[in-house]
Write a protein that holds these residues in place. Structure first.
Motif, PDB file in Angstrom:
ATOM      1  N   ASN A   1      20.223  26.243 -39.700  1.00  0.00           N
ATOM      2  CA  ASN A   1      19.950  25.035 -38.909  1.00  0.00           C
ATOM      3  C   ASN A   1      18.471  24.670 -38.895  1.00  0.00           C
ATOM      4  N   LYS A   2      17.610  25.666 -39.028  1.00  0.00           N
ATOM      5  CA  LYS A   2      16.162  25.425 -39.000  1.00  0.00           C
ATOM      6  C   LYS A   2      15.588  25.275 -40.407  1.00  0.00           C
ATOM      7  N   GLY A   3      16.456  25.119 -41.398  1.00  0.00           N
ATOM      8  CA  GLY A   3      15.985  24.911 -42.762  1.00  0.00           C
ATOM      9  C   GLY A   3      15.317  26.132 -43.355  1.00  0.00           C
ATOM     10  N   PHE A   4      15.703  27.322 -42.880  1.00  0.00           N
ATOM     11  CA  PHE A   4      15.173  28.595 -43.377  1.00  0.00           C
ATOM     12  C   PHE A   4      13.646  28.657 -43.297  1.00  0.00           C
ATOM     13  N   LYS A   5      13.097  28.099 -42.212  1.00  0.00           N
ATOM     14  CA  LYS A   5      11.646  28.055 -42.019  1.00  0.00           C
ATOM     15  C   LYS A   5      11.136  29.156 -41.102  1.00  0.00           C
ATOM     16  N   ASN A   6      11.961  30.158 -40.820  1.00  0.00           N
ATOM     17  CA  ASN A   6      11.565  31.286 -39.982  1.00  0.00           C
ATOM     18  C   ASN A   6      11.188  30.849 -38.563  1.00  0.00           C
ATOM     19  N   ASP A   7      11.833  29.804 -38.084  1.00  0.00           N
ATOM     20  CA  ASP A   7      11.627  29.319 -36.715  1.00  0.00           C
ATOM     21  C   ASP A   7      12.556  30.106 -35.804  1.00  0.00           C
ATOM     22  N   THR A   8      12.012  30.931 -34.931  1.00  0.00           N
ATOM     23  CA  THR A   8      12.837  31.796 -34.086  1.00  0.00           C
ATOM     24  C   THR A   8      13.109  31.200 -32.704  1.00  0.00           C
ATOM     25  N   ARG A   9      12.675  29.971 -32.471  1.00  0.00           N
ATOM     26  CA  ARG A   9      12.937  29.335 -31.176  1.00  0.00           C
ATOM     27  C   ARG A   9      14.364  28.790 -31.144  1.00  0.00           C
ATOM     28  N   VAL A  10      15.060  29.033 -30.036  1.00  0.00           N
ATOM     29  CA  VAL A  10      16.429  28.562 -29.855  1.00  0.00           C
ATOM     30  C   VAL A  10      16.428  27.565 -28.703  1.00  0.00           C
ATOM     31  N   THR A  11      16.716  26.317 -29.019  1.00  0.00           N
ATOM     32  CA  THR A  11      16.765  25.275 -27.999  1.00  0.00           C
ATOM     33  C   THR A  11      18.153  25.235 -27.362  1.00  0.00           C
ATOM     34  N   LYS A  12      18.279  24.441 -26.313  1.00  0.00           N
ATOM     35  CA  LYS A  12      19.596  24.262 -25.694  1.00  0.00           C
ATOM     36  C   LYS A  12      20.580  23.704 -26.704  1.00  0.00           C
ATOM     37  N   GLU A  13      20.133  22.767 -27.519  1.00  0.00           N
ATOM     38  CA  GLU A  13      21.012  22.171 -28.531  1.00  0.00           C
ATOM     39  C   GLU A  13      21.441  23.212 -29.563  1.00  0.00           C
ATOM     40  N   ASP A  14      20.509  24.057 -30.003  1.00  0.00           N
ATOM     41  CA  ASP A  14      20.860  25.138 -30.930  1.00  0.00           C
ATOM     42  C   ASP A  14      21.933  26.036 -30.312  1.00  0.00           C
ATOM     43  N   PHE A  15      21.732  26.373 -29.063  1.00  0.00           N
ATOM     44  CA  PHE A  15      22.648  27.255 -28.340  1.00  0.00           C
ATOM     45  C   PHE A  15      24.033  26.615 -28.230  1.00  0.00           C
ATOM     46  N   ARG A  16      24.070  25.322 -27.921  1.00  0.00           N
ATOM     47  CA  ARG A  16      25.348  24.591 -27.841  1.00  0.00           C
ATOM     48  C   ARG A  16      26.045  24.559 -29.197  1.00  0.00           C
ATOM     49  N   GLU A  17      25.278  24.292 -30.260  1.00  0.00           N
ATOM     50  CA  GLU A  17      25.853  24.231 -31.608  1.00  0.00           C
ATOM     51  C   GLU A  17      26.449  25.570 -32.006  1.00  0.00           C
ATOM     52  N   TRP A  18      25.733  26.655 -31.697  1.00  0.00           N
ATOM     53  CA  TRP A  18      26.241  27.979 -32.025  1.00  0.00           C
ATOM     54  C   TRP A  18      27.568  28.235 -31.324  1.00  0.00           C
ATOM     55  N   HIS A  19      27.655  27.883 -30.057  1.00  0.00           N
ATOM     56  CA  HIS A  19      28.912  28.070 -29.317  1.00  0.00           C
ATOM     57  C   HIS A  19      30.025  27.203 -29.876  1.00  0.00           C
ATOM     58  N   ALA A  20      29.716  26.006 -30.288  1.00  0.00           N
ATOM     59  CA  ALA A  20      30.730  25.133 -30.880  1.00  0.00           C
ATOM     60  C   ALA A  20      31.277  25.753 -32.163  1.00  0.00           C
TER      61      ALA A  20
END
Length: 86
Positions: free
Chosen positions: A63-82
């Motif tokens: 989701n982060k384009g393999f850019k080594n971004d380790t921050r997880v936003t609320k939207e990231d968290f929602r997408e993972w659960h979906a």
């Protein structure tokens, strides 16, 4: 109702209340003993922990384009659960 629970979980994990989680923070707080497959005896806790870390890290990296971004936003968290609940 599910979205409300997901946001409540995010808030609970966000101990410093900055609106962002780190991958490490999420991995550290994952309790494999409460995983449904562990409770049913289909997996042991280490298998559940390994699967969770690999799946979450892989999906997050993609989701982060393999850019080594380790921050997880609320939207990231929602997408993972979906994804895991589909």
């Amino acid at each position: 109702m599910r979205q409300k629970l997901i946001l409540e979980a995010f808030k609970h994990l966000d101990t410093n209340k900055d609106g962002v989680l780190s991958l490490d923070e999420i991995k550290e707080k994952f309790d494999p003993f409460r995983h449904p497959d562990v409770l049913k005896g289909l997996k042991n806790a280490e298998e559940a922990r390994f699967e969770f870390k690999n799946l979450f890290t892989s999906l997050h990296s993609a989701n982060k384009g393999f850019k080594n971004d380790t921050r997880v936003t609320k939207e990231d968290f929602r997408e993972w659960h979906a994804i895991i609940n589909s």
